[in-house]
Design an enzyme around this catalytic site. Structure first.
Site, PDB file in Angstrom:
ATOM      1  N   CYS A  46       5.954  -6.214  -6.602  1.00 27.11           N
ATOM      2  CA  CYS A  46       5.815  -4.821  -6.158  1.00 27.11           C
ATOM      3  C   CYS A  46       5.556  -3.848  -7.300  1.00 27.11           C
ATOM      4  O   CYS A  46       5.384  -2.648  -7.069  1.00 27.11           O
ATOM      5  CB  CYS A  46       7.055  -4.407  -5.369  1.00 27.11           C
ATOM      6  SG  CYS A  46       7.334  -5.484  -3.951  1.00 27.11           S
ATOM      7  N   LYS A  48       8.213   6.033   0.478  1.00 26.36           N
ATOM      8  CA  LYS A  48       8.329   4.836   1.308  1.00 26.36           C
ATOM      9  C   LYS A  48       9.063   5.124   2.610  1.00 26.36           C
ATOM     10  O   LYS A  48       8.966   4.341   3.560  1.00 26.36           O
ATOM     11  CB  LYS A  48       9.040   3.724   0.543  1.00 26.36           C
ATOM     12  CG  LYS A  48       8.227   3.087  -0.580  1.00 26.36           C
ATOM     13  CD  LYS A  48       8.983   1.919  -1.191  1.00 26.36           C
ATOM     14  CE  LYS A  48       8.198   1.284  -2.328  1.00 26.36           C
ATOM     15  NZ  LYS A  48       8.142   2.140  -3.531  1.00 26.36           N
ATOM     16  N   PHE A  73      10.050  -8.144  -7.525  1.00 23.56           N
ATOM     17  CA  PHE A  73      10.764  -9.418  -7.616  1.00 23.56           C
ATOM     18  C   PHE A  73      10.380 -10.110  -8.924  1.00 23.56           C
ATOM     19  O   PHE A  73       9.213 -10.093  -9.336  1.00 23.56           O
ATOM     20  CB  PHE A  73      10.384 -10.338  -6.458  1.00 23.56           C
ATOM     21  CG  PHE A  73      10.982  -9.951  -5.123  1.00 23.56           C
ATOM     22  CD1 PHE A  73      11.881  -8.905  -5.001  1.00 23.56           C
ATOM     23  CD2 PHE A  73      10.648 -10.667  -3.981  1.00 23.56           C
ATOM     24  CE1 PHE A  73      12.431  -8.569  -3.773  1.00 23.56           C
ATOM     25  CE2 PHE A  73      11.193 -10.342  -2.748  1.00 23.56           C
ATOM     26  CZ  PHE A  73      12.083  -9.289  -2.639  1.00 23.56           C
TER      27      PHE A  73
END
Length: 421
Positions: free
Chosen positions: A167, A339, A407
């Site tokens: 991401c 978001k 991640f």
């Protein structure tokens, strides 16, 4: 060696809240949620049955049938956003620039997941007949192919590759593009990210990790960063592309300049496969490195577009990192998680949030964090900070900082500022 200055001269976006930059930005300022029931596949048996999908997108309006069959959905999104940004910048006009010095770096965290899923499913159904795959399987699936298609469509012969860092991918792409220009390796870079993972493997995979919100009864309020009841991120999709350009090159051709790229910072948590460091140590280092790279102080930043995914651990650690880096100035900042409206676009999220940061700097207004109930308080979060809850706020925005974390412990921070000659 004197580093060259880098400015932003074009923007493009295809998102869950708009199919261009103008619509996306207007809806972000209005606090519109892009979440709703999944339509890409039958999700009735999944733990999560909603997402932030791109709406009203018809590939045949953008590509002929043959071309569309050669492109995974993520690459289609990337090409559409790139076309918007390139047109906006004017670099495709005859004689506008030397195409040997125009490069493309468009990121994806996953790439052609839908293509892989389709081909794997076909093989499983026909394994007894021996392997038989679509000849476009590999070139549709690989995560670098969007950059390749953009360069081929416009005959851009400069640096060309994809970036994969989960991401953080598209923030990494922007920083790479920025460095190539300021080091004199290119005059213009087309950069950003694209993702299209709202398919069974994507939703099911993240569900198995307990990463996604399961608030199926209220999708539009499921992404609720900094609220105690947050239960995971909402998956988004789409693409965003920015045109980065060497300052003198942009001035010579009379280009519109939205903002200047001030600096970028990178770091690794070196802590956990998927979780951020609980004290935000990697985030602290990325933001500190970005400020140092930009030759700026914490008090020079007016707005932070946070990673802010609406996950229980991630939101807390990022707030801790902001307080650590900005000290007392943290209370003078506006902070928001867009978001809450767009969902999490995975490898494209940094590029979209860079677009929001550029627009905030250009127009002196900060988009909101939606879906917060004042009674939904997390005792681990300092609410004396201004999270720009519910409504956009007008204020001078001299510079904006945008965080993306992925991640694997990847952290990437981009800073943009008002352009001054």
């Amino acid at each position: 060696m004197e580093l060259k200055r880098v400015v932003i001269t074009g923007l493009g976006a295809l998102t869950p809240i708009g199919n261009d930059v103008e619509t996306t930005w207007a809806n972000a300022l209005a606090g519109v949620s892009g979440a709703g029931p999944i339509t890409h596949f039958d999700a009735s048996l999944f733990k999560t049955r909603f997402a932030c999908e791109v709406k009203g997108f018809n590939p045949e309006e953008h590509f002929d049938r043959k071309k569309a069959r050669q492109l995974d959905l993520y690459a289609q999104y990337a090409l559409v956003a790139a076309r918007q940004a390139i047109k906006d910048s004017g670099i495709d006009q005859e004689g506008a620039t030397n195409k040997n010095r125009v490069g493309v770096i468009v990121a994806a965290g996953i790439g052609g997941l839908h293509t892989f899923e389709e081909e794997a499913g076909y093989y499983a159904l026909n394994a007894d007949k021996g392997p038989k795959y679509n000849p476009f399987f590999i070139p549709k699936m690989i995560a670098d192919i969007a950059s390749g298609h953009i360069s081929m469509e416009y005959a851009f012969h400069g640096p060309n590759y994809g970036v994969v860092s989960a991401c953080a991918s598209s923030n990494n792409a922007i920083i790479d593009a920025f460095n190539l220009i300021r080091l004199g390796k290119a005059d213009v870079m087309v950069t950003g990210g694209a993702e299209a993972a709202i398919f069974p493997a994507g939703v099911g995979g993240f569900n198995s990790m307990h990463a996604l919100s399961t608030r199926n009864d209220s999708p539009e309020t499921a992404s609720r960063p900094f609220s105690k009841s947050r239960d995971g991120f909402v998956m988004g999709e789409g693409a965003a592309v920015l045109i980065l350009e060497e300052l003198e090159h942009a001035l010579a051709r009379g280009a519109k300049i939205y903002a200047e790229v001030a600096g970028g910072g990178l770091s690794a948590d070196a802590y956990h496969l998927t979780a951020t460091h609980p004290e935000g140590l990697g985030a602290v280092l990325a933001m500190t490195n970005a400020l140092e790279d930009a030759n700026m102080k914490p008090e020079d930043i007016d707005y932070i577009n946070v990673h802010g995914t609406s996950t229980p651990v991630g939101d807390i650690s990022e707030v801790k990192a902001i307080v650590e880096v900005f000290g007392e100035n943290a209370h003078k900042l506006n902070i928001s998680s867009t978001k809450s409206m767009t969902g999490h676009l995975l490898g494209a999220t940094g590029a979209l949030e860079a677009v929001f940061s550029v627009k905030a700097v250009e127009e002196d207004i900060v988009p909101p964090t939606i879906n917060h109930d004042p009674e939904d308080i997390d005792e681990n979060i300092d609410y004396s900070l201004n999270f720009t809850f519910d409504k956009a706020q007008k204020r001078p925005v001299r510079a904006a900082l945008s965080n993306s974390f992925g991640f694997g412990g990847h952290n990437a921070t981009v800073i943009v500022k008002k352009f001054e000659k």
